[in-house]
Design an enzyme around this catalytic site. Sequence first.
Site, short mmCIF file in Angstrom:
data_model
loop_
_atom_site.label_atom_id
_atom_site.label_comp_id
_atom_site.label_asym_id
_atom_site.label_seq_id
_atom_site.Cartn_x
_atom_site.Cartn_y
_atom_site.Cartn_z
CD GLU A 64 -2.39 -0.15 -4.78
OE1 GLU A 64 -1.58 -0.89 -5.35
OE2 GLU A 64 -2.23 1.08 -4.67
CG PHE A 94 0.46 -11.11 -7.17
CD1 PHE A 94 1.77 -11.27 -6.73
CD2 PHE A 94 -0.42 -12.18 -7.08
CE1 PHE A 94 2.20 -12.49 -6.21
CE2 PHE A 94 0.01 -13.41 -6.56
CZ PHE A 94 1.32 -13.56 -6.13
CB ALA A 96 4.26 1.58 -3.38
CD GLN A 107 -2.54 -5.73 -2.97
OE1 GLN A 107 -2.96 -6.26 -4.00
NE2 GLN A 107 -1.47 -4.96 -3.00
CB THR A 123 4.33 8.29 -7.34
OG1 THR A 123 2.99 7.85 -7.58
CG2 THR A 123 5.30 7.25 -7.89
CD GLU A 130 5.42 -2.63 -6.72
OE1 GLU A 130 5.84 -1.78 -5.91
OE2 GLU A 130 4.53 -2.39 -7.54
NE ARG A 139 5.40 3.11 -8.49
CZ ARG A 139 6.44 3.31 -7.69
NH1 ARG A 139 7.67 3.04 -8.10
NH2 ARG A 139 6.29 3.79 -6.46
NE ARG A 197 6.14 -9.11 -7.26
CZ ARG A 197 6.28 -10.32 -6.73
NH1 ARG A 197 5.61 -11.34 -7.24
NH2 ARG A 197 7.08 -10.53 -5.71
N1 MTE Z 1 4.40 -11.77 -2.95
C1 MTE Z 1 3.42 -12.67 -2.76
N2 MTE Z 1 3.74 -13.92 -2.37
N3 MTE Z 1 2.11 -12.35 -2.95
C2 MTE Z 1 1.74 -11.09 -3.37
O1 MTE Z 1 0.55 -10.82 -3.54
N4 MTE Z 1 2.50 -8.84 -4.04
C3 MTE Z 1 3.61 -8.06 -4.60
C4 MTE Z 1 4.86 -8.23 -3.74
N5 MTE Z 1 5.11 -9.62 -3.50
C5 MTE Z 1 2.77 -10.12 -3.61
C6 MTE Z 1 4.11 -10.52 -3.34
C7 MTE Z 1 3.33 -6.64 -4.72
S1 MTE Z 1 2.50 -6.08 -6.07
C8 MTE Z 1 3.76 -5.74 -3.77
S2 MTE Z 1 3.49 -4.08 -3.96
C9 MTE Z 1 4.47 -6.18 -2.57
O2 MTE Z 1 4.62 -7.58 -2.51
C10 MTE Z 1 3.70 -5.69 -1.35
O3 MTE Z 1 4.27 -6.08 -0.16
P1 MTE Z 1 5.48 -5.30 0.54
O4 MTE Z 1 5.18 -3.85 0.43
O5 MTE Z 1 5.43 -5.80 1.93
O6 MTE Z 1 6.71 -5.70 -0.21
N1 LUZ Z 2 0.10 2.31 -5.46
C1 LUZ Z 2 -0.04 3.63 -5.34
C2 LUZ Z 2 1.25 1.77 -5.87
O1 LUZ Z 2 -1.13 4.08 -4.98
N2 LUZ Z 2 1.00 4.44 -5.60
C3 LUZ Z 2 2.19 3.98 -6.02
O2 LUZ Z 2 3.11 4.74 -6.25
C4 LUZ Z 2 2.33 2.58 -6.18
N3 LUZ Z 2 3.47 2.06 -6.64
C5 LUZ Z 2 3.57 0.76 -6.80
C6 LUZ Z 2 2.49 -0.04 -6.50
N4 LUZ Z 2 1.35 0.45 -6.03
MO1 MOS Z 3 1.79 -3.80 -5.59
S1 MOS Z 3 1.27 -3.42 -7.58
O1 MOS Z 3 2.09 -2.15 -5.27
O2 MOS Z 3 0.28 -4.03 -4.94
#
Ligand code: MTE
Ligand code: LUZ
Ligand code: MOS
Length: 751
Positions: A226, A222, A503, A191, A434, A706, A304, A336
């Site tokens: 990251e 998910f 995030a 990610q 954050t 999330e 967070r 997430r």
């Molecule tokens: N949806 C799917 N299908 N697969 C994923 O890995 N990750 C989740 C969410 N939805 C995820 C998902 C998480 S933890 C985040 S932070 C967001 O997608 C990231 O994507 P976005 O910032 O484009 O919403």
């Molecule tokens: N990652 C991060 C995150 O580095 N900072 C954030 O605030 C955050 N919030 C949600 C998911 N990933």
């Molecule tokens: Mo989502 S926990 O911010 O990858």
Amino acid sequence: MHNIDSINHVKGESVYIDDIPQQEGTLYGLVFDSTIAHGKIKKLDFREALMLPGVIKIFSAKDIPGNNQLGAIIQDEPLFAEKEVHFVGQAIALIVAENELIARKAKQLISIEFEELPVITDERKAYEKKQFIFPPRTFKLGNTGKAFANCDYLIEGTVKSGAQEHLYIETQGAYVVPVENGCLKVYSSTQGPTSVQKIVAGVLGVAMHKIEVDVRRLGGGFGGKEDQATPLAAMAALAAYLLNKPVKLIYHRFDDIRMTGKRHPYSSDYKIGLDKDLKIIAFEVDYLQNAGAAADLSPAIMERTLFHSTNCYFIPNVRAKAYSCKTNLPPNTAYRGFGAPQAMFVIESAIAKAAETIGVDTQKIQETNLLNENDEFPYGQIAKDVKSMPSWLQLNDKEGFTEIKEEISLFNKQHGHLKQGMALMPIAFGISFTNTSMNQARALVHIYQDGSIGISTGAIEMGQGVNTKLTQVAAKVFSVNEKRIKLETTNTSRVANTSPTAASSGADLNGKALEIACNALLGRLIISASEILGVEKSEISILNEKVLVINKTVGLEWEELVLKTYLKRINLSEKGHYYTPVIHFDKTKEKGHPFAYHVYGTALVKATVDCIRGTYALEKVNIVHDFGKSINKDIDKGQIEGALLQGIGWVTMEEILYDEKGILMSNALSSYKVPDIFSVPKEVNIELLETEGTDMAIMKSKAIGEPPFMYGIAAYFAIQDAIKAYNPNYKLKFDAPITYEKVLLGLYEGE
Ligand code: MTE
Ligand code: LUZ
Ligand code: MOS
């Protein structure tokens, strides 16, 4: 618009790391990891393993030309353990062989001896021993000490929530190909491509420009990718760099579950005070975060947690303190919600316990304390465009909370061994990293001379549909058919210094950058059209691929306009740069305005418990959610359904267990249960709340990834509501997940 990946996904043609055609001579890497959770390495001998035909080399800490360091926020995590190991699954060496089978045989031939040291897996034990990863932090509003003195009700309690395995379908992996001059092309299932680039460069001791990270898509992240895709890329890169050969490293599911970190377990102690009208006057909480053996993203996750200590309630006096406890578990990581679910579970538990103690409905306390416009969050941000009450009321209008309660009580009268219960879960989730500096993104757009368009951004597609949304943004700005648009891979040489896609801000940040780039190109095309047609540029617009002059077609279409513009030697490439305005945060005061906006909504969950077996089923879930003005309702509803199920899994059946030696017992899908199609609520109804949306969101379409995870928390309380209907002696528990075993014990407790 359909998800641009849907056809290829269904046909199995979408490309993941393991599908990338391999170059000749590609070698296979396998991690040799610690089998104990804490100890000193006394002896490590590769000789026998190296004699196995097909084994090329075994790399360990001493082979690293740069820094043996993975830590992004705190430099406390070696890529390879040197003298000590701190968790089961910690990498000690990388075996490189001609194929996986040989590597696995070689792994058996490595001999290692440890001197075992005491193991701590529990955050409370680590807290007692003052084993912290970094200092605690405290958020404060008002004066809780004084306020408690004026409360009519004071309730104290403890709350526990468990870990959670990400279970992305594509396990962690990387494929690294040497290019020339010591440069590497790194295909990573990450990610955070820039973070991979930076750490790989650091491990090799080379400049970042020598490392090109390329990501097509992930089979789910998910949060688990990251930070924790990085070690695989770093190990494969080290081998590829030193051997000058392509190296592939993909975790088997067993290795992935054992070696990678999970959602942080938390243990918390709270005290909540209410007045006779059920207004919450004061709330104090201590969170103990189980960080595992190294920092990873724990500081940001703990932050967070603090930001979400009051969920969507206004509490005038708050003191929230969080400790990051060091244990002998794999470093826990982003998942997430990123610490917010753990915080929201505590405040919801406190409210439920207060309701039980006072003898009122939980919903009454929830409703009485919902956030209102201009209320202050404990971190100083003033709540605006608050949708707590509107989403609560719309859900009540639709469902009728009183009617549902009556329905349930009638059902419970008519059924001896089946009991129903319900719970509500209102949410407020802050959107923005954050860490203010991370809220930036870039996009690169090329219009080719045939009128087709190529887009690169820093966003990673992981199934959440960000590439589809980005396609829509470009199609909308140019007013062209989305078939003209191609989303390129995410590549650090095309778009640099990216923040991870996390995030929930991927579409907002990258979409805004893309919108800026597209608007700049559109401006250029309009000037070009005005010159071609000899009219004022203010009279020109483009609609459905046709140039209009004062809203009338003139026979000039997109393709011809693009070609003519190119022939005039006008630049048809553009980059866009976006950073979120307004936001700021002062860590010395723990006050500021960290979030661009909040996402709101309310969920209702109705559950049925089988009081003979201790099993449960979710009858229905109704959600009223604040989408803003969704640009893709199908994707957004899919995100709500997926997040809801993940949230339900976290509080109901997903149970991560380590033994006292720190060995993961729930290490496979036979012992770790995730929701499957049979545990899906029989009905899930998602309604949108009519709102204006906010300009801080991409095209007013609010972040979705999330926030809906936390709707799942209602399942925990709905199930207990049903248990109470069967067993009046039952006292509410605050220890998630509530597995079938716990339900069964609860049904018959106190008899
Ligand atoms: N949806 C799917 N299908 N697969 C994923 O890995 N990750 C989740 C969410 N939805 C995820 C998902 C998480 S933890 C985040 S932070 C967001 O997608 C990231 O994507 P976005 O910032 O484009 O919403
Ligand atoms: N990652 C991060 C995150 O580095 N900072 C954030 O605030 C955050 N919030 C949600 C998911 N990933
Ligand atoms: Mo989502 S926990 O911010 O990858």
